[in-house]
Design an enzyme around this catalytic site. Structure first.
Site, short mmCIF file in Angstrom:
data_model
loop_
_atom_site.label_atom_id
_atom_site.label_comp_id
_atom_site.label_asym_id
_atom_site.label_seq_id
_atom_site.Cartn_x
_atom_site.Cartn_y
_atom_site.Cartn_z
CG LEU A 53 -1.85 -1.08 1.31
CD1 LEU A 53 -2.78 -1.09 2.28
CD2 LEU A 53 -2.73 -1.26 0.08
CG ASN A 54 5.03 1.05 0.88
OD1 ASN A 54 4.77 0.70 0.12
ND2 ASN A 54 6.33 1.28 1.58
NE ARG A 115 17.99 -11.66 -14.12
CZ ARG A 115 19.17 -11.94 -13.64
NH1 ARG A 115 19.83 -13.01 -13.78
NH2 ARG A 115 19.80 -10.87 -12.96
CB CYS A 169 31.00 -27.09 2.27
SG CYS A 169 31.90 -26.04 1.39
#
Ligand SMILES: Nc1ncnc2c1ncn2[C@@H]1O[C@H](COP(=O)(O)OP(=O)(O)OP(=O)(O)O)[C@@H](O)[C@H]1O
Ligand SMILES: [Zn+2]
Length: 607
Positions: A53-54, A115, A169
């Protein structure tokens, strides 16, 4: 008062398709209506969220949860009743939006945020021979690209930088920043409630070499370290075996797996060891707010006890959601409060264990959703430029069409807004070139046909429903028709179906009218479904470069100065185009594609 309509009468008759009714889309629809365009169709798949909404000013609080396309249409019609504005609340990928649908418009304007959808519209416009205006914004950066088939670059002519990924990792064994914990927590969510991806394993990886100190241990030493401990069990399997008991899952993730990690002593020679945490002890660390109370504290950092509480509540809620949806896997959604809270709690507990500063739900949401603040004024300028270019393109002034960029700091000429001639199409583009080819580097003994279909053709090359025929054997490898029953084929390794070094696969996407050749190159160092793609054969390229190389002592001349780059866009000299493979999986951050480097405009490429 004279209006553009007098000079550009086509404004009233052309038919436009707008894809996306979010930040840029709302501005764009308002501008098109105000400029006098009369025939517009808008498509958006989403509903209005309170966080929109902003800046998505067509929407009000009472519209939350309603269709964006529907409300945008209703509100624009209120202030411009003459407009023939229609909408679809659907994804642009739907088969009803085929080539004929695209052909029914004179031009397409994209106001999207991802994209995949942009690539798809680019292909549809190419196939339908319709001009496209692309747009994007990211904070203070904005960009508009005009795309005209055969005349300019298409959206996919240049490789775009990939989103940053982290070595597996680091995520599984040695997180050092909060983002590593957030990525891990998203993987935990997928392992427990979503589509399982073996690459997103969350348990310790005992095979892993320390990425920062690769010589700190030998294979034997690493095996010795954990010899007396059974390897961790898969997370989903474990969770099911304990009926998704939150406390037990907590103790597996944050006690048992961490104890196991600590045994891998080579990892902790130069970094602080993690400290295992039990559910019972977590609940004693700080104020323990409930899930509901924690929602009101989204900008403060939750205590460990609150995280443990939220973790347990979310597991129960998500399990219910799974049951209510016939066990259909859930997918990560940053605006789903339970999913987001689960990820935030999980990420913070892991961060705490690894002595990493914990963060607020608000901050973790920004990281997990890759949110860059959207700025209303950037969207407004971008939408304004789109309409300017649109007017030029519909009124015979295609030669004047420009790509434009908005920057966050002035360029050396003191401007924050810059324009540039669109580039010519890239002859190596696999979407808009006459001959479309992609070189695929894989380990044919390891990659499966299913991996080729999902990871290469769909995820990387953005095909929707590919059909693939082996160019040598003429066998059908992948079919988009479910009646062809190819399930068994999908489990086979490429080499089992004669896809080895040198094989050529003819790939065809009916919906996108896209045909391309995939040239297979064997790369034994790649594991499983890992792959690399390139627009040209890097081996040939290297040979060509070696043949063309001038021996050092023969030429003392300085290399020729590179061609000038348009001043407004970049002051940096272009680098010589170089063929570079992009590593797609395997964790390391990818190198830029060949021509992406050419202009160094990446900062201005938020699209
Ligand atoms: N495949 C698609 N088909 C139709 N509309 C799409 C598709 N993908 C994205 N969109 C729409 O494109 C719009 C992009 O707008 P925007 O960038 O402002 O995103 P948002 O979701 O509204 O905001 P935020 O991401 O900041 O919460 C969204 O409304 C989104 O629903
Ligand atoms: Zn192209």
């Amino acid at each position: 008062m004279p209006s553009w309509k007098d000079d550009y009468p086509k404004i009233e008759t052309v038919k436009l398709l707008v894809v996306g009714a979010g930040g840029i889309g709302c501005e764009l629809l308002k501008n098109l209506a105000g400029t006098g365009f009369r025939n517009v169709h808008v498509i958006d798949l989403d509903t209005i969220d309170i966080s929109n909404l902003n800046r998505q000013f067509l929407f009000r609080k009472e519209h939350v949860s309603s269709s964006k396309a529907e409300i945008a249409t209703k509100i624009v019609k209120q202030f411009c009743p003459n407009i023939n504005l229609t909408y679809d609340h659907d994804s642009i990928f739907e088969s009803k939006f085929g080539i004929d649908f695209f052909k029914s418009f004179d031009m397409v304007l994209n106001a999207l945020d991802n994209r995949g959808a942009r690539n798809h519209v680019n292909r549809m416009c190419y196939a339908a021979n319709r001009h496209l205006i692309e747009s994007g914004s990211s904070g203070y950066f904005g960009q508009v690209q005009v795309i005209m088939r055969g005349k300019t670059e298409c959206y996919e002519c240049q490789d775009k930088p990939k989103q940053k990924t982290f070595p597996g990792c680091t995520i599984r064994n040695t997180p050092s920043e909060h983002i590593h914990c957030t990525v891990w927590a998203k993987h935990v969510f997928n392992q427990l409630f979503g589509e399982i991806d073996i690459d997103d394993d969350v348990s310790p990886d005992m095979q892993a070499v320390d990425p920062e100190n690769p010589d700190s241990s030998t294979q034997e030493e690493r095996e010795e370290e954990v010899a007396d401990t059974p390897a961790p069990v898969g997370t989903r399997q474990w969770a099911e075996s304990v009926n998704y008991d939150a406390e037990k899952i907590f103790d597996k993730l944050f006690t048992q797996d961490i104890v196991y990690l600590c045994k891998m002593s080579h990892l902790w020679k130069q970094r602080k060891q993690p400290i295992p945490l039990t559910y019972a002890s977590a609940l004693t660390q700080g104020d323990a707010y409930s899930f509901q109370a924690a929602q009101n504290k989204s900008t403060s950092v939750w205590t460990v006890a609150t995280c443990a509480n939220v973790f347990a509540t979310c597991i129960k809620e998500l399990l219910n959601e799974l049951k209510n949806n016939d066990q259909t896997p859930l997918s990560f959604e940053k605006d789903h409060p339970v999913i987001m809270s689960f990820v935030a709690a999980c990420a913070n507990i892991r961060a705490h264990i690894f002595s990493i500063q914990t963060k607020s739900l608000f901050d973790i949401k920004a990281m997990a959703g890759n949110i860059i603040p959207a700025i209303a004024s950037t969207n407004a300028i971008v939408a304004g430029m789109m309409v300017t270019e649109c007017v030029k393109m519909i009124s015979g002034q295609e030669a004047d069409a420009k790509c434009s960029f908005l920057r966050n700091t002035p360029n050396p000429r003191g401007k924050i807004f810059a324009e540039q001639e669109p580039f010519k199409p890239n002859p190596k583009c696999y979407i808009c070139a006459d001959v479309r080819s992609v070189y695929l580097y894989v380990n044919p003994d390891e990659m499966t046909v299913g991996g080729l279909c999902e990871k290469v053709l769909k995820q990387e090359l953005n095909m929707i429903a590919p059909d693939v025929v082996h160019g040598g054997t003429f066998n059908m490898i992948i079919s988009s028709d479910p009646e062809d029953k190819m399930d068994e084929m999908l489990t086979k390794k490429l080499s089992e179906v004669s896809i080895d070094n040198g094989a050529i696969l003819n790939c065809d996407d009916y919906m996108q009218e896209l045909e391309l050749k995939l040239f297979i190159r064997s790369a034994d160092h790649l594991k499983g479904d890992q792959f690399e793609v390139a627009r040209e054969d890097t081996d040939d390229k290297k040979k060509e470069e070696a043949a063309a190389e001038v021996p050092m002592d023969v030429s003392q001349e300085a290399p020729e100065a590179p061609a000038e780059v348009p001043m407004d866009v970049s002051q940096e000299a272009p680098e010589a185009p170089e063929a570079k493979k992009r590593k797609v999986e395997g964790g390391e951050q990818e190198e830029e594609g060949p021509e992406a480097k050419r202009l160094r405009t990446e900062e201005q490429h938020p699209l």
